[in-house]
Design an enzyme around this catalytic site. Structure first.
Site, PDB file in Angstrom:
ATOM      1  N   TYR A 116      -2.018  -0.918  10.815  1.00 36.96           N
ATOM      2  CA  TYR A 116      -2.120  -1.542   9.489  1.00 36.96           C
ATOM      3  C   TYR A 116      -0.911  -1.201   8.635  1.00 36.96           C
ATOM      4  CZ  TYR A 116      -3.367  -1.868   4.546  1.00 36.96           C
ATOM      5  OH  TYR A 116      -3.336  -2.119   3.184  1.00 36.96           O
ATOM      6  N   THR A 164       0.826  -1.208   0.000  1.00 33.79           N
ATOM      7  CA  THR A 164       0.000   0.000   0.000  1.00 33.79           C
ATOM      8  C   THR A 164       0.862   1.261   0.000  1.00 33.79           C
ATOM      9  OG1 THR A 164      -1.478   1.264   1.433  1.00 33.79           O
ATOM     10  CG2 THR A 164      -0.103  -0.337   2.527  1.00 33.79           C
ATOM     11  N   ASP A 165       0.283   2.354  -0.485  1.00 33.57           N
ATOM     12  CA  ASP A 165       0.997   3.637  -0.406  1.00 33.57           C
ATOM     13  C   ASP A 165       1.021   4.159   1.034  1.00 33.57           C
ATOM     14  OD1 ASP A 165      -1.697   4.353  -0.161  1.00 33.57           O
ATOM     15  OD2 ASP A 165      -1.615   5.948  -1.666  1.00 33.57           O
ATOM     16  N   GLU A 166       0.216   3.536   1.927  1.00 32.00           N
ATOM     17  CA  GLU A 166       0.145   4.027   3.310  1.00 32.00           C
ATOM     18  C   GLU A 166       1.459   3.821   4.063  1.00 32.00           C
ATOM     19  OE1 GLU A 166      -3.573   3.143   5.303  1.00 32.00           O
ATOM     20  OE2 GLU A 166      -4.606   2.992   3.382  1.00 32.00           O
ATOM     21  N   LYS A 184       2.199  -3.543   7.135  1.00 36.12           N
ATOM     22  CA  LYS A 184       2.507  -3.692   5.698  1.00 36.12           C
ATOM     23  C   LYS A 184       3.957  -3.269   5.438  1.00 36.12           C
ATOM     24  CE  LYS A 184       0.093  -4.769   2.790  1.00 36.12           C
ATOM     25  NZ  LYS A 184      -0.285  -6.116   2.253  1.00 36.12           N
TER      26      LYS A 184
END
Ligand code: NAD
Ligand code: TYD
Length: 356
Positions: free
Chosen positions: A162, A137-139, A166
């Site tokens: 989260y 993810t870009d998060e 990741k």
């Protein structure tokens, strides 16, 4: 040269994984086999793949109800299907759930990924025709100020349990190439939307509430920004990476549609009004500002020039068209919505997979 013949898709019964499997069978010339490895958590639903199961089940499509954290089961599956490619979607994926209960995120996203890498280390020693594609993810890059964008070279700065889980899994994947030579590619993607998304994420949740005249809960001031990507564009990007992506590289994938949440919710209200003939105020009056999410990242926006320039990928579906397709899909798949929200799909699973 990659073999790309027997592809294990972890989390293939979830939102993006099942769209990816549809994409492979319906929109590519892939001739090999897909093995969908999924534990079927609340977010996994084999019903998403009913048409694939009936067309290809037992010949080119195989479903395995299994936990990526189980080393023996994963090793046995690798051997049984002679897996040469891993497309690793399986994860706990919802930020709010990670705030309420992070443990499962550590177990699946970090330890589960570690376990798959261990299986690859055992069964793929010295192989260059295999690939571990990790979906991230870009998060992992954290929160941006106005005018900034995420690049593949941006430093990792995850802010939620989260995104931290990741980020940890991304680092493990990279470490396994550096240390043990396991060939990988990695993609960091922005917010997806489209068919089969569990209605806890912003767009499907708002759509179902709009359809049921229920309040539309907007966190904080609604000015947080997310970039929105239609899920089948994401599936295509991953397919391009599997075929042409350089081993050991990360690719950002995005829709280049960065919008404030409130703008998205207003757009959904407008589209619903056009569809039903109700005045738009009927829907906008449902907007309800609620307590903000703790540690809520303010802005995500992604630069995806690398995959565009290197691999020739680009988004096919505009935000407006993608939202229309999504509204259409949720309107005509009320049964699916009822199943995933009522638990009925579990009975469906028992009926269909109980003897496996
Ligand atoms: P999802 O929650 O819809 O699906 C996750 C799937 O993984 C489910 O089918 C679930 O049953 C399965 N799963 C969970 N734990 C498992 C385990 N231990 N063993 C086997 N299967 C397990 O998630 P999604 O939205 O489809 O996301 C897929 C991947 O894409 C995730 O890795 C997520 O981090 C990443 N991602 C998602 C988005 C997004 O907008 N949804 C954006 C960027 C990246
Ligand atoms: P979400 O779909 O949960 O994705 P993520 O947190 O991974 O970006 O949320 C998207 C944005 O919408 C995020 O800024 C939080 C916000 N949001 C709401 O305002 N209300 C909601 O009910 C939900 C689920 C999200």
């Amino acid at each position: 040269m990659r073999r790309l013949n027997n592809i294990a898709v972890t989390g293939g019964a979830g939102f993006i994984g099942s769209n990816f499997i549809h994409y492979i069978f319906e929109s590519t010339n892939f001739k090999g086999n897909i093995i969908n490895v999924d534990k079927l958590t609340y977010a996994g639903n084999p019903e998403n793949l009913a048409s694939i199961e009936s067309a290809f089940g037992g010949t080119r499509y195989f479903f395995e109800n299994s936990d990526i954290g189980n080393f023996n089961e994963m090793s046995a599956l690798f051997k049984k299907y002679d897996i040469d490619t891993m497309v690793h979607f399986a994860a706990e994926s919802h930020v709010d759930r990670s705030i309420h209960g992070p443990a499962e995120f550590i177990t699946t996203n970090i330890v589960g990924t570690f376990n798959l890498l261990e299986v690859a280390r055992n069964l793929w020693p010295g192989r260059e025709d295999v690939l571990f594609h990790h979906v991230s993810t870009d998060e992992v890059y954290g929160s941006l100020a106005e005018g900034q964008y995420f690049f593949e070279t941006s430093p990792y700065d995850p802010q939620s349990p989260y995104s931290a889980s990741k980020a940890a899994s991304d680092h493990l994947v990279k470490a396994y190439k550096n240390t043990y030579g396991i060939p990988f590619t990695l993609s960091n993607c922005s917010n997806n939307y489209g068919p089969y998304q569990f209605p806890e994420k912003l767009i499907p949740l708002m759509l179902l509430n709009l359809m049921n005249d229920k309040p539309l809960p907007v966190y904080g001031d609604g000015r947080n920004v997310r970039d929105w990507l239609y899920v089948l564009d994401h599936a295509e990007a991953i397919w391009f990476i599997l075929n042409k992506g350089r081993t050991g590289e990360s690719y950002n994938i995005g829709g280049e549609n960065d919008e404030e949440n409130l703008a998205i919710v207003n757009l959904l209200c407008q589209k619903m009004a056009e569809k039903t003939g109700q005045p738009v105020s009927h829907y906008t009056s449902l907007i309800t500002f609620v307590k903000d999410r703790p540690g809520h990242d303010r802005r995500y926006a992604i630069n995806c020039d690398k995959i565009k320039k290197e691999l020739g990928w680009k988004q096919q579906v505009t935000l407006s068209r993608g939202l229309d397709l999504t509204i259409e899909w949720y309107s005509s798949n009320r049964d699916w919505v009822d199943h995933v929200t009522s638990g009925e799909y579990r009975h469906w699973m028992d009926r269909n997979y109980g003897n496996r």
